[in-house]
Design an enzyme around this catalytic site. Structure first.
Site, mmCIF file in Angstrom:
data_model
loop_
_atom_site.group_PDB
_atom_site.id
_atom_site.type_symbol
_atom_site.label_atom_id
_atom_site.label_comp_id
_atom_site.label_asym_id
_atom_site.label_seq_id
_atom_site.Cartn_x
_atom_site.Cartn_y
_atom_site.Cartn_z
ATOM 1 N N GLU A 231 78.700 34.719 13.419
ATOM 2 C CA GLU A 231 78.182 35.999 12.920
ATOM 3 C C GLU A 231 79.113 37.089 13.451
ATOM 4 O O GLU A 231 78.910 37.662 14.503
ATOM 5 C CB GLU A 231 76.747 36.245 13.381
ATOM 6 C CG GLU A 231 76.131 37.472 12.723
ATOM 7 C CD GLU A 231 74.759 37.813 13.253
ATOM 8 O OE1 GLU A 231 74.118 38.715 12.679
ATOM 9 O OE2 GLU A 231 74.315 37.197 14.239
ATOM 10 N N ARG B 119 71.059 55.656 -6.935
ATOM 11 C CA ARG B 119 72.409 55.782 -7.493
ATOM 12 C C ARG B 119 73.412 54.825 -6.868
ATOM 13 O O ARG B 119 74.485 54.634 -7.422
ATOM 14 C CB ARG B 119 72.902 57.228 -7.338
ATOM 15 C CG ARG B 119 72.061 58.227 -8.128
ATOM 16 C CD ARG B 119 72.551 59.660 -7.922
ATOM 17 N NE ARG B 119 71.668 60.600 -8.588
ATOM 18 C CZ ARG B 119 70.556 61.096 -8.051
ATOM 19 N NH1 ARG B 119 70.193 60.713 -6.829
ATOM 20 N NH2 ARG B 119 69.803 61.947 -8.728
ATOM 21 N N ASP C 279 59.231 38.268 10.422
ATOM 22 C CA ASP C 279 58.472 38.503 11.656
ATOM 23 C C ASP C 279 57.624 39.768 11.598
ATOM 24 O O ASP C 279 56.897 40.076 12.552
ATOM 25 C CB ASP C 279 59.400 38.545 12.866
ATOM 26 C CG ASP C 279 60.407 39.694 12.822
ATOM 27 O OD1 ASP C 279 60.474 40.406 11.797
ATOM 28 O OD2 ASP C 279 61.147 39.876 13.820
ATOM 29 N N ASP D 251 66.933 34.202 13.416
ATOM 30 C CA ASP D 251 67.816 35.064 14.215
ATOM 31 C C ASP D 251 67.346 35.060 15.669
ATOM 32 O O ASP D 251 67.466 36.046 16.393
ATOM 33 C CB ASP D 251 67.839 36.491 13.648
ATOM 34 C CG ASP D 251 69.005 37.333 14.169
ATOM 35 O OD1 ASP D 251 69.903 36.778 14.819
ATOM 36 O OD2 ASP D 251 68.998 38.561 13.940
ATOM 37 N N GLY E 45 68.333 40.518 17.880
ATOM 38 C CA GLY E 45 67.890 39.246 17.345
ATOM 39 C C GLY E 45 66.383 39.274 17.217
ATOM 40 O O GLY E 45 65.780 40.331 17.013
#
Length: 378
Positions: A125, A222, A244, A270, A305
Site C-alpha cells: 500500500e 461537476r 466498520d 485494513d 487503519g
C-alpha cells in the site's frame, strides 16, 4: 479425513440444508445431503460457509507487519485473524523504505515457499501515493517509483499474488501497464486524481480501489473524482469496503453497493495490530494510536487503519445495509477470490476447492475455522 455436518450450508452461491462436507488434506472431497449426522461426522455446526478472504491486513494480535516484517509475524497475524473466520489474506505493508519493503518481500516469499496456510501474497500500500491524500501514511516515505529497485520486489507474483496500491497521478505514463505486465494487481488509493485520471488508470489495467471513499477524491456534481470512477461498471473493477461504521457511513455503503453491485464489492478490514489483541494504546509507524469505540486513531484523530475483523464486517453489512446474508458472505469470500483470480480454489464449497471454511452461529458469530483442512481456531 474430516466430516462436518452443517444444518445450513452456504456453498458460495446458494443455501442448502443438512449437508455433510468431507475433506482429506487441504481439499474438499465431497458434499452429501443427509438428514442426520453420520457416524463419521467430526463436527455438527449451524452454518458452514466459505472462509473469509481479506485483501488488506496490516497486522493483528499485537503485531504490525511494518514493525516486524518476518515469517513469525505472518504466522501470528494469520492466527489472530483466523478466530474471526479469515482463512486467506494479503498481508499489507504501509508505505515504508525499501529496506522494510525488501524484508516484507522476503518474508512473504518464504511463507509462499513453505505453503503457509492463510498467506496468499503481498500488498504494497504505497509508497507511490499522493501526500494530499496520505491519511496516516508518513509523508516522508511517499516518493516516485524507482523501477530498478522495485523490480527486485515484485517476484512475489511468481509464487503468489501481488497487489500495489498507488495514486495514478503520482506515477509516470506507462508505469501501471508495466506493473500489470509484472503480474501485479494495481489498485487506486490515497489519490487526488481527477475522474479522467482515474479512468485512464483503469484503462491501463488498474482493477481495484483501496478502501472506497477514504483517502480519495469524492464524487461531486461537476467532478466525479476517484469515487465516481470506482462506482463505474463499464469495466470489471472491485472496491474494497471497510464496513466498520467509522470509515464509511452505512448510508454511503448502501449507495455504493447499489451503484456498483454486490458482485464487485469486497469487504476488507485494513486491520492493524489491535485486532485480536487487548491493547488500547500502541505504537504505529512512529506515532501513538489509541483504540476506542471500535476504531483506532492517532492523537489528532486521524483514522489509523482499523480495529475491524471480517466477521464483524459481515454482520455489519447484513444489519447496517440490509443486504442478504448470502450477499454479505459473498462479499467476504467469493468476491475477493474473483478479484484475486483464485475463485477456482476459494469462495465456494465444492469438491476440489480448498478446505478453508468457517462455521458460524445463527447470528453469524464464528464458531470454528479451518485453513487448508486444518483447524485454525475453535
Amino acid at each position: 479425513m474430516t466430516t462436518i455436518f452443517a444444518r445450513r450450508l452456504f456453498n458460495g452461491e446458494q443455501w442448502l440444508s443438512n449437508q455433510e462436507v468431507t475433506f482429506s488434506g487441504s481439499q474438499i472431497a465431497s458434499i452429501v445431503a443427509t438428514q442426520t449426522p453420520s457416524n463419521t461426522a467430526t463436527d455438527v455446526v449451524e452454518i458452514l460457509a466459505p472462509g473469509f478472504i481479506d485483501v488488506h491486513v496490516n497486522g493483528g494480535g499485537g503485531t504490525l507487519f511494518n514493525h516486524t516484517p518476518t515469517l513469525s509475524a505472518l504466522e501470528k497475524i494469520v492466527q489472530s485473524h483466523a478466530q474471526f473466520g479469515t482463512v486467506a489474506m494479503m498481508p499489507t505493508l504501509i508505505s515504508d523504505d525499501y529496506t522494510i519493503m525488501s524484508e516484507a518481500h522476503d518474508a512473504v516469499n518464504e511463507a509462499l515457499s513453505q505453503k503457509m496456510g492463510g498467506v496468499l501474497g503481498l500488498h504494497y500500500e504505497g509508497p507511490y501515493l499522493n501526500p494530499v491524500r496520505k491519511g496516516v501514511h508518513n509523508e516522508y516515505q511517499l516518493r516516485q517509483p524507482n523501477e530498478d529497485i522495485l523490480a527486485t520486489l515484485l517476484d512475489v507474483s511468481r509464487r503468489g499474488k501481488l497487489m500495489v496500491t498507488l495514486a495514478p497521478e503520482q506515477v509516470r505514463a506507462g508505469f501501471i501497464e508495466w506493473l500489470v505486465s509484472e503480474k501485479a494487481i494495481v489498485c487506486i488509493g490515497h489519490s487526488a486524481a481527477t475522474y479522467e485520471q482515474a479512468m485512464a488508470a483503469v484503462n491501463s489495467g488498474a482493477r481495484g480501489f483501496t478502501h472506497l471513499f477514504n483517502a480519495m477524491t469524492p464524487l461531486t456534481s461537476r467532478e466525479p473524482g476517484v469515487v465516481g470512477a470506482a462506482l463505474q461498471t463499464g469495466k470489471p473493477t472491485w472496491c474494497g469496503l471497510i464496513a466498520d461504521g467509522h470509515h464509511v457511513h452505512p448510508a454511503s455503503m448502501r449507495v455504493a453497493i447499489a451503484a456498483k453491485g454486490c458482485e464487485h464489492i469486497m469487504l476488507v478490514t485494513d486491520a492493524i495490530q489491535s485486532v485480536g489483541s487487548a491493547e488500547t494504546e500502541m505504537a504505529f509507524l512512529g506515532k501513538k494510536v489509541r483504540r476506542s469505540d471500535g476504531k483506532v486513531t492517532t492523537e489528532d484523530g486521524t483514522l489509523a487503519g482499523s480495529d475491524l475483523d471480517m466477521a464483524t464486517a459481515v454482520r455489519n453489512t447484513i444489519f447496517q445495509t440490509g443486504r442478504t446474508p448470502a450477499e454479505a458472505l459473498q462479499m467476504a469470500s467469493l468476491r475477493p477470490a474473483e478479484f484475486l483470480d483464485i475463485d477456482d480454489q476459494f469462495g465456494r464449497i465444492k469438491p476440489d476447492y480448498r478446505a478453508s471454511l468457517v462455521a458460524l452461529s445463527e447470528d453469524y458469530q464464528v464458531q470454528k475455522t479451518w485453513i487448508d483442512g486444518k483447524v485454525a481456531w475453535c
